[in-house]
Design a protein around this motif. Sequence first.
Motif, PDB file in Angstrom:
ATOM      1  N   LEU A   1      38.616  44.383 104.337  1.00  0.00           N
ATOM      2  CA  LEU A   1      37.182  44.686 104.378  1.00  0.00           C
ATOM      3  C   LEU A   1      36.816  45.743 103.347  1.00  0.00           C
ATOM      4  CD1 LEU A   1      36.624  44.773 108.252  1.00  0.00           C
ATOM      5  CD2 LEU A   1      35.852  43.002 106.664  1.00  0.00           C
ATOM      6  N   ASN A   2      37.678  46.681 103.144  1.00  0.00           N
ATOM      7  CA  ASN A   2      37.392  47.785 102.239  1.00  0.00           C
ATOM      8  C   ASN A   2      38.004  47.576 100.859  1.00  0.00           C
ATOM      9  OD1 ASN A   2      36.073  49.064 104.323  1.00  0.00           O
ATOM     10  ND2 ASN A   2      37.962  50.077 105.038  1.00  0.00           N
ATOM     11  N   LYS A   3      38.463  46.316 100.547  1.00  0.00           N
ATOM     12  CA  LYS A   3      39.122  46.087  99.274  1.00  0.00           C
ATOM     13  C   LYS A   3      38.104  46.057  98.144  1.00  0.00           C
ATOM     14  CE  LYS A   3      42.415  43.045  97.002  1.00  0.00           C
ATOM     15  NZ  LYS A   3      43.205  41.784  97.087  1.00  0.00           N
ATOM     16  N   ARG A   4      38.453  46.712  97.051  1.00  0.00           N
ATOM     17  CA  ARG A   4      37.556  46.783  95.894  1.00  0.00           C
ATOM     18  C   ARG A   4      37.681  45.490  95.075  1.00  0.00           C
ATOM     19  NH1 ARG A   4      38.217  51.036  90.901  1.00  0.00           N
ATOM     20  NH2 ARG A   4      36.238  50.601  89.863  1.00  0.00           N
ATOM     21  N   PRO A   5      36.550  44.886  94.589  1.00  0.00           N
ATOM     22  CA  PRO A   5      36.653  43.677  93.748  1.00  0.00           C
ATOM     23  C   PRO A   5      37.292  43.968  92.398  1.00  0.00           C
ATOM     24  CG  PRO A   5      34.394  44.447  93.878  1.00  0.00           C
ATOM     25  CD  PRO A   5      35.184  45.252  94.862  1.00  0.00           C
ATOM     26  N   GLY A   6      37.806  42.935  91.751  1.00  0.00           N
ATOM     27  CA  GLY A   6      38.469  43.113  90.468  1.00  0.00           C
ATOM     28  C   GLY A   6      37.503  43.425  89.339  1.00  0.00           C
ATOM     29  N   LYS A   7      38.081  43.596  88.154  1.00  0.00           N
ATOM     30  CA  LYS A   7      37.266  44.015  87.011  1.00  0.00           C
ATOM     31  C   LYS A   7      36.311  42.904  86.548  1.00  0.00           C
ATOM     32  CE  LYS A   7      37.761  46.102  82.454  1.00  0.00           C
ATOM     33  NZ  LYS A   7      38.711  46.568  81.416  1.00  0.00           N
ATOM     34  N   ARG A   8      36.822  41.666  86.452  1.00  0.00           N
ATOM     35  CA  ARG A   8      35.985  40.548  86.011  1.00  0.00           C
ATOM     36  C   ARG A   8      34.878  40.266  87.020  1.00  0.00           C
ATOM     37  NH1 ARG A   8      39.910  35.972  83.250  1.00  0.00           N
ATOM     38  NH2 ARG A   8      40.707  37.313  81.564  1.00  0.00           N
ATOM     39  N   ALA A   9      35.205  40.346  88.272  1.00  0.00           N
ATOM     40  CA  ALA A   9      34.186  40.131  89.305  1.00  0.00           C
ATOM     41  C   ALA A   9      33.094  41.174  89.212  1.00  0.00           C
ATOM     42  CB  ALA A   9      34.838  40.144  90.683  1.00  0.00           C
ATOM     43  N   ARG A  10      33.486  42.396  88.921  1.00  0.00           N
ATOM     44  CA  ARG A  10      32.488  43.461  88.799  1.00  0.00           C
ATOM     45  C   ARG A  10      31.626  43.241  87.568  1.00  0.00           C
ATOM     46  NH1 ARG A  10      35.473  48.009  87.934  1.00  0.00           N
ATOM     47  NH2 ARG A  10      37.494  47.237  88.559  1.00  0.00           N
ATOM     48  N   GLN A  11      32.249  42.735  86.447  1.00  0.00           N
ATOM     49  CA  GLN A  11      31.469  42.465  85.234  1.00  0.00           C
ATOM     50  C   GLN A  11      30.468  41.325  85.483  1.00  0.00           C
ATOM     51  OE1 GLN A  11      34.355  41.663  82.200  1.00  0.00           O
ATOM     52  NE2 GLN A  11      34.813  43.863  81.873  1.00  0.00           N
ATOM     53  N   LYS A  12      30.884  40.291  86.208  1.00  0.00           N
ATOM     54  CA  LYS A  12      29.981  39.198  86.538  1.00  0.00           C
ATOM     55  C   LYS A  12      28.828  39.692  87.386  1.00  0.00           C
ATOM     56  CE  LYS A  12      33.322  35.400  86.332  1.00  0.00           C
ATOM     57  NZ  LYS A  12      34.023  34.354  87.103  1.00  0.00           N
ATOM     58  N   MET A  13      29.151  40.590  88.311  1.00  0.00           N
ATOM     59  CA  MET A  13      28.106  41.125  89.169  1.00  0.00           C
ATOM     60  C   MET A  13      27.094  41.924  88.353  1.00  0.00           C
ATOM     61  SD  MET A  13      30.494  42.252  92.393  1.00  0.00           S
ATOM     62  CE  MET A  13      29.225  43.134  93.238  1.00  0.00           C
ATOM     63  N   LYS A  14      27.590  42.653  87.345  1.00  0.00           N
ATOM     64  CA  LYS A  14      26.695  43.433  86.508  1.00  0.00           C
ATOM     65  C   LYS A  14      25.817  42.489  85.658  1.00  0.00           C
ATOM     66  CE  LYS A  14      29.439  47.620  85.996  1.00  0.00           C
ATOM     67  NZ  LYS A  14      30.183  48.480  85.064  1.00  0.00           N
ATOM     68  N   SER A  15      26.459  41.382  85.117  1.00  0.00           N
ATOM     69  CA  SER A  15      25.662  40.448  84.300  1.00  0.00           C
ATOM     70  C   SER A  15      24.602  39.736  85.126  1.00  0.00           C
ATOM     71  CB  SER A  15      26.591  39.436  83.614  1.00  0.00           C
ATOM     72  OG  SER A  15      27.272  38.686  84.604  1.00  0.00           O
ATOM     73  N   ARG A  16      24.871  39.414  86.311  1.00  0.00           N
ATOM     74  CA  ARG A  16      23.880  38.794  87.180  1.00  0.00           C
ATOM     75  C   ARG A  16      22.736  39.726  87.487  1.00  0.00           C
ATOM     76  NH1 ARG A  16      28.005  36.144  91.632  1.00  0.00           N
ATOM     77  NH2 ARG A  16      28.887  34.524  90.244  1.00  0.00           N
ATOM     78  N   ALA A  17      23.093  40.968  87.650  1.00  0.00           N
ATOM     79  CA  ALA A  17      22.032  41.944  87.940  1.00  0.00           C
ATOM     80  C   ALA A  17      21.099  42.109  86.763  1.00  0.00           C
ATOM     81  CB  ALA A  17      22.658  43.270  88.310  1.00  0.00           C
ATOM     82  N   ARG A  18      21.573  41.946  85.499  1.00  0.00           N
ATOM     83  CA  ARG A  18      20.724  42.058  84.331  1.00  0.00           C
ATOM     84  C   ARG A  18      19.806  40.841  84.249  1.00  0.00           C
ATOM     85  NH1 ARG A  18      25.337  43.783  79.936  1.00  0.00           N
ATOM     86  NH2 ARG A  18      25.791  45.844  80.843  1.00  0.00           N
TER      87      ARG A  18
END
Length: 294
Positions: free
Chosen positions: A277-294
Amino acid sequence: SDSDSGSEDSSLSDSELQEALLRGDLKPGLNVVLEERPKRRNDTDGLKQCLADFRKPLAWVERLDVTLDQVLDPVSQSASSKDAVDPENDFQREMSFYRQAQAAVLEALPRLRKLQIPTRRPDDYFAEMAKSDQQMQKIRQKLKSKQEAMERSEKAKQLRAMRKYGKKVQTEILQRRQKEKKNMLNAVKKYQKGLSDKLDFLDEEQTSSQGNKKGSDSQRTKKGPNAKRRYKNQKFGFGGKKKGSKWNTKESFNDVSSFRAKVAHNKGPGKGGKKALNKRPGKRARQKMKSRAR
């Protein structure tokens, strides 16, 4: 006999005695010279002649000699005779001297006043001291240093006594604690071996610790914080107890209401339970999340 030989030797001349000594006829102790003791006599005429020779016909003012018997005893109202005083008794002897001096003073003072001779020291009389001021200053310094040394030794003696008493109290407290610890260990061993089923030693320990806490709390409330602490509390506030706030207690140790077995043993929802539950997402997943937010 020895007496005859001694009388014959005493009548010989010096040369004959020397010859007899060389021959060995003389023996030690035979020739003793006896000195005649002078005859004692009471020459009163000679004593009176000596007294008349050194006596000077001076006035009484130049001599100031007074010879009297003792003054009347104030207790018995009679002059004690010389025969009544025991010379071996120090008190009687000194009292006889004292009363005789009193009689001489009572006789001499009126005669001096009659001759208009002052007997009192005037008020404005100044005499040179027998010792100089420097010598007296040295004496004062010596007395002062001696007094300070005595005070220091007295203080050191008091400190030694206080240390001795403190050590005695400390040893008594340590012995009492060791005795209590020994008794508790013996009670624990008996309980472990099954020789006893009583747990009174735990109650005694708890009551003693509570008593110590109550005593310390009462001392704190009685004493209270100082003025500096009160001013800082008023200025910055008081955030409560910090030290030891996360320590476990007996109540928190026994309270298991918040225990969750699935969370504790990683059996919760997801792959890894609580960690998943508290696991941090990986680097690529975080980059995708940032691109979606833009």
